[in-house]
Design an enzyme around this catalytic site. Structure first.
Site, PDB file in Angstrom:
ATOM      1  N   SER A   1       0.796  -1.239   0.000  1.00  0.00           N
ATOM      2  CA  SER A   1       0.000   0.000   0.000  1.00  0.00           C
ATOM      3  C   SER A   1       0.827   1.286   0.000  1.00  0.00           C
ATOM      4  O   SER A   1       0.247   2.374  -0.077  1.00  0.00           O
ATOM      5  CB  SER A   1      -0.954   0.012   1.200  1.00  0.00           C
ATOM      6  OG  SER A   1      -2.032  -0.862   0.971  1.00  0.00           O
TER       7      SER A   1
ATOM      8  N   LYS B   1       0.093   3.804  -2.688  1.00  0.00           N
ATOM      9  CA  LYS B   1      -0.928   4.854  -2.610  1.00  0.00           C
ATOM     10  C   LYS B   1      -0.337   6.257  -2.473  1.00  0.00           C
ATOM     11  O   LYS B   1      -1.042   7.256  -2.672  1.00  0.00           O
ATOM     12  CB  LYS B   1      -1.880   4.553  -1.450  1.00  0.00           C
ATOM     13  CG  LYS B   1      -2.737   3.321  -1.734  1.00  0.00           C
ATOM     14  CD  LYS B   1      -3.392   2.753  -0.494  1.00  0.00           C
ATOM     15  CE  LYS B   1      -4.164   1.483  -0.857  1.00  0.00           C
ATOM     16  NZ  LYS B   1      -4.553   0.690   0.317  1.00  0.00           N
TER      17      LYS B   1
ATOM     18  N   SER C   1      -6.190   3.468   4.341  1.00  0.00           N
ATOM     19  CA  SER C   1      -5.554   2.622   3.321  1.00  0.00           C
ATOM     20  C   SER C   1      -6.598   1.830   2.543  1.00  0.00           C
ATOM     21  O   SER C   1      -6.445   0.630   2.278  1.00  0.00           O
ATOM     22  CB  SER C   1      -4.533   1.661   3.939  1.00  0.00           C
ATOM     23  OG  SER C   1      -3.651   1.154   2.965  1.00  0.00           O
TER      24      SER C   1
END
Length: 457
Positions: free
Chosen positions: A62, A65, A117
């Site tokens: 993640s 991102k 997230s």
């Protein structure tokens, strides 16, 4: 016996020679980290202060991102509305459980992306910017290369497992470095809690909490054994950025920390459990404890005036775009600092204020320390129209109305003078004519009198 003595003497000589060539202010030995890959950089300059397999291709999870958020902030407005399509709610992994036809703002989805997230938020934002995940991934890769990434290939906006979805500690550090220059990005990644109020499809408020325990982790399971002492994960100098986890990627963390006016960025990839925080803090403290950040030049400081072509001004002043710092070991100094100015080739008007016109490269001996962009201090318009008709206007800072009025005023004064002279001449001719007329009449009377006088006699 003699052989043993000889070996001991040789060992002593090697020891003495090795340390006699160390600099007087040698920095501490680089730390050990548990993770297979990591890096520490100076956020102002991009200088690498520590690295371990920093260019090795890894799964970013993640931390992907970060790139998604940068593109959203660069291509949308925070209050734009996003309507969730029929496919996005079925995104795997962490999510806010967005519903089909549900309406959010870009800002709400960015908080969901970076605080919670949320993978569904990432997909919704990608489609909002580019129309599809595939098109957005292409944009991600292009922008990543522009920001200095060398071993990155994104195929989705959230970091869900894919063998082709890779990055590196170095690349993520360069991407995060840029992200932290965006005020909205800094604000969001430093947020611990956020609420999304009820929407057109959801009656309940969504409560989000950051996955980054550096921002809130205290007590209980939120402790690490750091330098032989159990301490809270929460670290006050850390102000973001982003965690990541998948089975393939394990624990990943990009962290930003600030002391005084200076920022460091660390990246840890594929760590185990809370070691991701232990490794991150180890690198952050190593950076602040062993390096000083010397200010070479400040922001918007004047450099010189350079000539330009075709402008209403012959020259434009150059100033530095940003402050320039250099990370050096504590106690050391930068000797023999030199600077080279490299200008853009097409220095011609029009030029906008803040436009990059060149760069200044700093060196210490043969070592390049870095560079800073040089920008125009003011706008310079192209010489055309009235300016082209009046070359003297090129160096004048007076408004164009003044340039037009001055010759007009001179013309009117000249016309007034000519008119006055003509009037004087007409008046003088008239007076001269009247005077001659009177004189002529006087001569006629004299002749008549003489005539009568003669007849009498």
């Amino acid at each position: 016996m003699r052989k043993t003595m000889l070996l001991r003497l040789l060992a002593v000589l090697v020891f003495v020679n090795t340390f006699s060539f160390l600099p007087s202010h040698a920095i501490a030995r680089p730390p050990d980290i548990t993770a297979p890959s990591g890096i520490l950089i100076d956020a102002a300059t991009g200088d690498v202060l520590y690295e371990k397999n920093a260019h090795e291709k890894m799964y970013p999870a993640s931390t992907t991102k970060i790139m998604t958020a940068i593109l959203v902030l660069e291509n949308t407005n925070l209050q734009d509305t996003v309507i969730i399509d029929k496919d996005t709610p079925f995104t795997d992994g962490s999510r806010i459980y967005a519903l089909e036809d549900e309406i959010f703002t870009v800002e709400q989805l960015l908080y969901a992306l970076l605080v919670q997230s949320a993978n569904d938020a990432a997909v919704a934002l990608a489609k909002h910017v580019s129309g599809s995940v595939e098109a957005f991934a292409a944009l991600m890769n292009q922008r990543a290369r522009e920001l200095g990434a060398k071993n990155t290939n994104f195929v989705n906006p959230n970091g869900l497992p894919n063998e082709a979805h890779i990055s590196s500690a170095y690349d993520l550090a360069m991407i995060a470095k840029h992200g932290m220059t965006i005020p909205a990005f800094r604000e969001i990644v430093g947020t611990v809690r956020y609420e999304i109020p009820p929407t057109n499809k959801q009656e309940e408020t969504r409560y989000l909490r950051s996955s980054n325990r550096f921002l809130w982790g205290t007590g209980g399971r939120n402790q690490i054994n750091y330098r032989g002492k159990w301490t809270n994960i929460k670290y006050d100098i850390v102000d973001g950025i982003k965690t990541g986890y998948t089975i393939q990627a394990q624990q990943c963390l990009v962290a930003s920390a600030v002391q005084g006016e200076h920022r460091l960025i660390s990246v840890i990839l594929k760590a185990q459990s809370t070691n991701v925080y232990l490794d991150s803090r180890t690198l952050i403290d190593y950076g602040f404890e062993n390096f000083q950040f010397k200010k070479i030049i400040g922001s918007h400081e004047p450099i010189e005036a350079v000539s330009i072509k075709g402008g209403i001004e012959k020259k434009v002043n150059l100033v530095t775009a940003d402050a320039f710092y250099k990370a050096i070991p504590k106690g050391d100094s930068i000797e023999d600092l030199t600077k080279d100015i490299v200008l853009r080739e097409d220095l011609s008007a029009p030029i906008e204020k803040g436009e990059i016109l060149g760069r200044m490269i700093y060196k210490s001996g043969d070592l390049v320390l870095g560079e800073v962009d040089l920008i125009a201090e003011e706008t310079v318009a192209k010489k055309e129209g009235i300016y082209a008709a009046f070359p003297s206007a090129q160096t004048s800072r007076r408004p164009i109305a003044y340039i037009i009025a001055l010759p007009l005023l001179l013309f009117l004064l000249w016309r007034s003078f000519v008119t006055f002279r003509r009037s004087r001449r007409r008046k003088n001719r008239l007076l001269y004519s009247k005077k001659n007329h009177r004189k002529s009449r006087g001569n006629d009377l004299t002749d008549v009198n003489l005539y009568y006088h003669d007849k009498k006699h």
